[in-house]
Motif scaffolding. Structure first.
Motif: not given
Length: 212
Positions: A127-128, A146
């Motif tokens: 989802r970032g 990330q």
């Protein structure tokens, strides 16, 4: 595609591993407990099917259950921890583990982490988001980023404090997804509580041996 699972570990050498627990059980038993927690952690990590990197420090040839640990590590990529303080070693380990799909980092003190916990962390990364698993003592048991470079602020975080998780969240920009709260095995009471959640585990068997 899945992120890299990074396990940060210390060789469970008697007298150097879990010394607070060793004050209750003796240092040889404390090292056995630390080894059991590492073996349980590595077994679950392997069960994810993700690439696993282990950032290791300490002399494995002097560790409790060294042959079992070496066999488990054979299915991973082992890198040495680099840096002066713990935060710097964590940040460098994230860089060493990064393969371009995100890094999910755990230690060896929370053997009750499940494959589902890892799946939730990976979903947050997709989802970032950045993801953190808070610990009951104010620290954290999982950090998912990330990029390995996203862990660069960790050397500025004061570790092993009641507000370490809060400091970490702030250092990472203040926006993280949180997983469930778990207990690290830092004391004998912690060991008993976590072992009770994991019947049949390496940790539970080590506790039974101490009790016997």
């Amino acid at each position: 595609m899945n992120p890299t699972l990074l396990v940060v570990a210390k060789a469970p050498v008697p007298g150097l591993a879990k010394t607070r627990i060793g004050q209750v059980t003796g240092h040889a038993r404390a090292a056995e407990i630390a080894a059991a927690a590492l073996l349980d952690t590595l077994a679950t990590a392997s069960a994810t099917g993700w690439p696993v990197v282990v950032a290791m420090t300490g002399q494995l040839d002097q560790a409790a259950r060294r042959d079992e640990i070496a066999a488990a590590l054979a299915h991973t990529r082992v890198v040495p921890q680099r840096g002066e303080g713990f935060g710097e070693r964590l940040a460098n380990a994230h860089l060493d583990a990064d393969a371009g799909l995100g890094v999910v980092q755990v230690g060896m003190d929370s053997p009750q982490v499940t494959v589902e916990d890892y799946a939730q962390a990976a979903a947050a990364l997709r989802r970032g988001s950045t993801v953190l698993g808070p610990a009951s003592d104010g620290g954290w048991w999982l950090l998912g980023v990330q990029r390995g470079s996203d862990a660069a602020p960790l050397p500025r975080v004061e570790m092993s404090r009641a507000d370490t998780a809060e400091q970490t969240i702030a250092a990472l920009g203040g926006e993280v997804d949180l997983l469930r709260t778990l207990t690290d095995i830092d004391t004998w009471a912690d060991v008993l509580a976590v072992a009770a959640e994991l019947p049949g585990s390496h940790l539970a068997r080590s506790v039974q041996e101490v009790a016997a």
